[in-house]
Scaffold this active site. Sequence first.
Site, PDB file in Angstrom:
ATOM      1  N   ARG A 147      -2.447 -18.205  -5.752  1.00  0.00           N
ATOM      2  CA  ARG A 147      -2.600 -17.296  -6.957  1.00  0.00           C
ATOM      3  C   ARG A 147      -4.093 -16.846  -6.769  1.00  0.00           C
ATOM      4  O   ARG A 147      -4.331 -15.825  -7.323  1.00  0.00           O
ATOM      5  CB  ARG A 147      -2.279 -17.731  -8.210  1.00  0.00           C
ATOM      6  CG  ARG A 147      -2.026 -16.715  -9.101  1.00  0.00           C
ATOM      7  CD  ARG A 147      -1.534 -17.228 -10.548  1.00  0.00           C
ATOM      8  NE  ARG A 147      -0.776 -18.426 -10.730  1.00  0.00           N
ATOM      9  CZ  ARG A 147      -1.455 -19.459 -11.144  1.00  0.00           C
ATOM     10  NH1 ARG A 147      -2.921 -19.517 -11.624  1.00  0.00           N
ATOM     11  NH2 ARG A 147      -0.762 -20.555 -11.237  1.00  0.00           N
TER      12      ARG A 147
ATOM     13  N   TYR B 236      -2.447   9.211 -18.175  1.00  0.00           N
ATOM     14  CA  TYR B 236      -0.915   9.018 -17.515  1.00  0.00           C
ATOM     15  C   TYR B 236      -0.116   8.598 -18.873  1.00  0.00           C
ATOM     16  O   TYR B 236      -0.244   7.745 -19.578  1.00  0.00           O
ATOM     17  CB  TYR B 236      -1.325   8.176 -16.464  1.00  0.00           C
ATOM     18  CG  TYR B 236      -0.121   7.760 -15.603  1.00  0.00           C
ATOM     19  CD1 TYR B 236       0.691   8.780 -15.059  1.00  0.00           C
ATOM     20  CD2 TYR B 236       0.188   6.373 -15.518  1.00  0.00           C
ATOM     21  CE1 TYR B 236       1.731   8.335 -14.267  1.00  0.00           C
ATOM     22  CE2 TYR B 236       1.198   5.994 -14.743  1.00  0.00           C
ATOM     23  CZ  TYR B 236       2.006   7.096 -14.036  1.00  0.00           C
ATOM     24  OH  TYR B 236       3.117   6.574 -13.588  1.00  0.00           O
TER      25      TYR B 236
ATOM     26  N   ASP C 202      -9.636   5.926 -15.568  1.00  0.00           N
ATOM     27  CA  ASP C 202      -8.544   5.795 -14.254  1.00  0.00           C
ATOM     28  C   ASP C 202      -8.915   7.016 -13.183  1.00  0.00           C
ATOM     29  O   ASP C 202      -9.029   8.140 -13.540  1.00  0.00           O
ATOM     30  CB  ASP C 202      -7.167   6.224 -15.043  1.00  0.00           C
ATOM     31  CG  ASP C 202      -5.924   6.142 -13.770  1.00  0.00           C
ATOM     32  OD1 ASP C 202      -6.349   6.597 -12.582  1.00  0.00           O
ATOM     33  OD2 ASP C 202      -5.019   5.934 -14.388  1.00  0.00           O
TER      34      ASP C 202
ATOM     35  N   LYS D 290      -1.632   5.335  -4.445  1.00  0.00           N
ATOM     36  CA  LYS D 290      -1.724   6.871  -4.278  1.00  0.00           C
ATOM     37  C   LYS D 290      -2.594   6.942  -2.756  1.00  0.00           C
ATOM     38  O   LYS D 290      -1.870   6.575  -1.917  1.00  0.00           O
ATOM     39  CB  LYS D 290      -2.389   7.712  -5.423  1.00  0.00           C
ATOM     40  CG  LYS D 290      -1.823   7.100  -6.736  1.00  0.00           C
ATOM     41  CD  LYS D 290      -0.233   7.371  -6.923  1.00  0.00           C
ATOM     42  CE  LYS D 290       0.089   6.917  -8.141  1.00  0.00           C
ATOM     43  NZ  LYS D 290       1.560   7.033  -8.358  1.00  0.00           N
TER      44      LYS D 290
END
Length: 412
Positions: A76, A130, A202, A227
């Site tokens: 992790r 968004y 963002d 993206k």
Amino acid sequence: MGRGKRHAQGNRRGVSHDSDRPASDATRVVSAGRRPEWTQGIVNPPVWRASTILYDNVASLRERGSNTHHRLFYGRKGTPTQWALADALTELEPGAAGTFLYCSGVAAVAAALLSVLSPGDELLLVDSAYDPTRGLALGLLKRMGIRTRFYDPLIGAGIAELIGADTKAILMESPGSLTFEVQDVPAIVAAAKARGVTTLIDNTWATPLLFPAIAFGVDLTILACTKYVVGHSDVMLGSVTAAPGHFERLRDTSFQLGQVASPDDCWLASRGLRTMAVRLKQHEASALTIARWLAEQPQVATVLHPALPTCAGHEIFRRDFKGSSGLFSFVLNGGGETERAALIDGLNLFGIGYSWGGFESLALPVDPHRYRSVTRRDDAGPMVRLQIGLEDPDDLIADLAAGLRRFDVAKG
Ligand SMILES: Cc1ncc(COP(=O)(O)O)c(C=O)c1O
């Protein structure tokens, strides 16, 4: 000195090899995060998958547990596959302290906000955020007793009037989703710093290559790596890069949430990153060609592309951004759902689907008025969002021209 070693040292100093000239963006995306001491010279870090790491004895287990940074400890906490990508993204943000990776862009937004906000706090959120970011604010954060106030993306220095005693964070997104308003980030950051408020952005549309957010004074910058970093429409991934003084809280919150990005996904994202600068240049050139062509078509009322004067905040875009990427919207001249569908449904080269930043073009019907609280639009017709991929722009224009003719026929 071996080649690999020189590359690693060049990375750490942030300068091009054998000179003190600062490395350009195109050079930095090629070399950032590459560490021969982890990979023994393999160009791309291979996929290191792990949950259990074995120790020689109890003493080494104890010793490792006291310093896990960039050392194998437990799956992790990552492996060189994840560390290399995180380090690369940090290197692309001049002045940044570190990066944490997440299983999606939305997970990155959530962890960044949770690292900053506590019950009773207030978040100022740009109205053009968004939609799932709005959903997080109005869902989970509200349930935790965190209030959200939306603000006009063009507010600039006026944000100071909204900052109250409980305001702890401002989350920007510039350009905004669907409508692409460009925000005055320096003005908002200055107002926030004066009141001790943490700023987040963002930055998925611009990436650090077109807008280095940390250098602009932002505290936490978020990418949906899904993206442009990945660039091939086949991986979900997110990142948050923090300015000094903000990374520790981000990392601790992310570990407490159990966040870990898959090494396979990070490996693919690292591959994508190496070509991001050259892809972005092509996205920019093709999108601009198509946006300018659309602006001249009688069926188009307006084009919402930050590099065109018809986009709100265009002057700020020209002042602050190094370039534009491949996503923008346009508003049709009249018509409704049926006429818009006639345009989109017959497109051959544009897929119909969510997301963007991949090599293929996409067209999406969008209705921003459904996702706004304090700003109103009075558009002449329905809106279409285009993701311009790496196809020949002339082919894309021919496809859109046929679509606009179908729009005319449907309108009658
Ligand atoms: C601006 C922006 N931020 C964040 C996200 C979320 O990223 P992901 O789909 O990886 O969760 C998206 C996805 O479309 C986006 O457009």
